[in-house]
Design a protein around this motif. Structure first.
Motif, short mmCIF file in Angstrom:
data_model
loop_
_atom_site.label_atom_id
_atom_site.label_comp_id
_atom_site.label_asym_id
_atom_site.label_seq_id
_atom_site.Cartn_x
_atom_site.Cartn_y
_atom_site.Cartn_z
N THR A 106 0.83 -1.21 0.00
CA THR A 106 0.00 0.00 0.00
C THR A 106 0.87 1.25 0.00
O THR A 106 0.64 2.18 -0.79
CB THR A 106 -0.94 0.00 1.21
OG1 THR A 106 -1.81 -1.12 1.12
CG2 THR A 106 -1.77 1.28 1.29
N LEU A 107 1.86 1.29 0.88
CA LEU A 107 2.75 2.45 0.94
C LEU A 107 3.48 2.66 -0.38
O LEU A 107 3.61 3.79 -0.86
CB LEU A 107 3.75 2.29 2.08
CG LEU A 107 3.18 2.34 3.49
CD1 LEU A 107 4.24 1.96 4.51
CD2 LEU A 107 2.59 3.71 3.80
N ALA A 108 3.95 1.58 -0.99
CA ALA A 108 4.66 1.70 -2.27
C ALA A 108 3.72 2.17 -3.37
O ALA A 108 4.09 3.03 -4.18
CB ALA A 108 5.28 0.36 -2.65
N ASN A 109 2.51 1.63 -3.40
CA ASN A 109 1.53 2.04 -4.41
C ASN A 109 1.14 3.50 -4.27
O ASN A 109 0.85 4.18 -5.26
CB ASN A 109 0.28 1.15 -4.36
CG ASN A 109 0.48 -0.15 -5.07
OD1 ASN A 109 1.06 -0.21 -6.14
ND2 ASN A 109 -0.01 -1.22 -4.46
N GLU A 110 1.12 3.99 -3.05
CA GLU A 110 0.76 5.39 -2.79
C GLU A 110 1.96 6.33 -2.94
O GLU A 110 1.81 7.54 -2.80
CB GLU A 110 0.18 5.52 -1.38
CG GLU A 110 -1.16 4.83 -1.22
CD GLU A 110 -1.66 4.83 0.22
OE1 GLU A 110 -0.91 5.25 1.14
OE2 GLU A 110 -2.80 4.41 0.42
#
Length: 105
Positions: free
Chosen positions: A12-16
């Motif tokens: 999630t952090l990487a996608n955001e």
């Protein structure tokens, strides 16, 4: 027991775009994780063999030693090898997404 893995959070952090890792560091981390995943897959194979035919009588010493280590680890933390084998590829995917040049001020 709380789950000690955070693969979904890292993804999630990487996608955001909130997880950013320098390329060299990401490559090093990914290589280490891929080695660990390979070891986990070997251990899963041993656990599968053990569950189908428990016993060390017919196994060569090298295999029986690895089998004992793997079964012991699984008895200490049941299911952890399987969870790690499912979660660590998420870390690799997140690092690949997060791998980018850092801005220099």
């Amino acid at each position: 027991m709380s789950d000690e893995f955070a693969g979904e959070i890292f993804l999630t952090l990487a996608n955001e775009g909130r997880l950013i890792v320098a390329p060299d560091e990401a490559d090093s981390l990914i290589a280490g994780l891929e080695e660990t995943i390979a070891i986990l897959n070997q251990r899963l194979t041993l656990l599968d063999l053990w569950r189908r035919a428990p016993g060390l009588d017919e196994m060569p010493p090298a295999v029986s030693g690895a089998m004992v280590d793997t079964v012991f680890a699984d008895q200490l933390c049941p299911g952890r090898i399987e969870r790690a084998a499912r979660e660590l590829p998420k870390y690799v995917a997140a690092l690949r997404l997060a791998r980018r040049e850092l801005a220099v001020d």
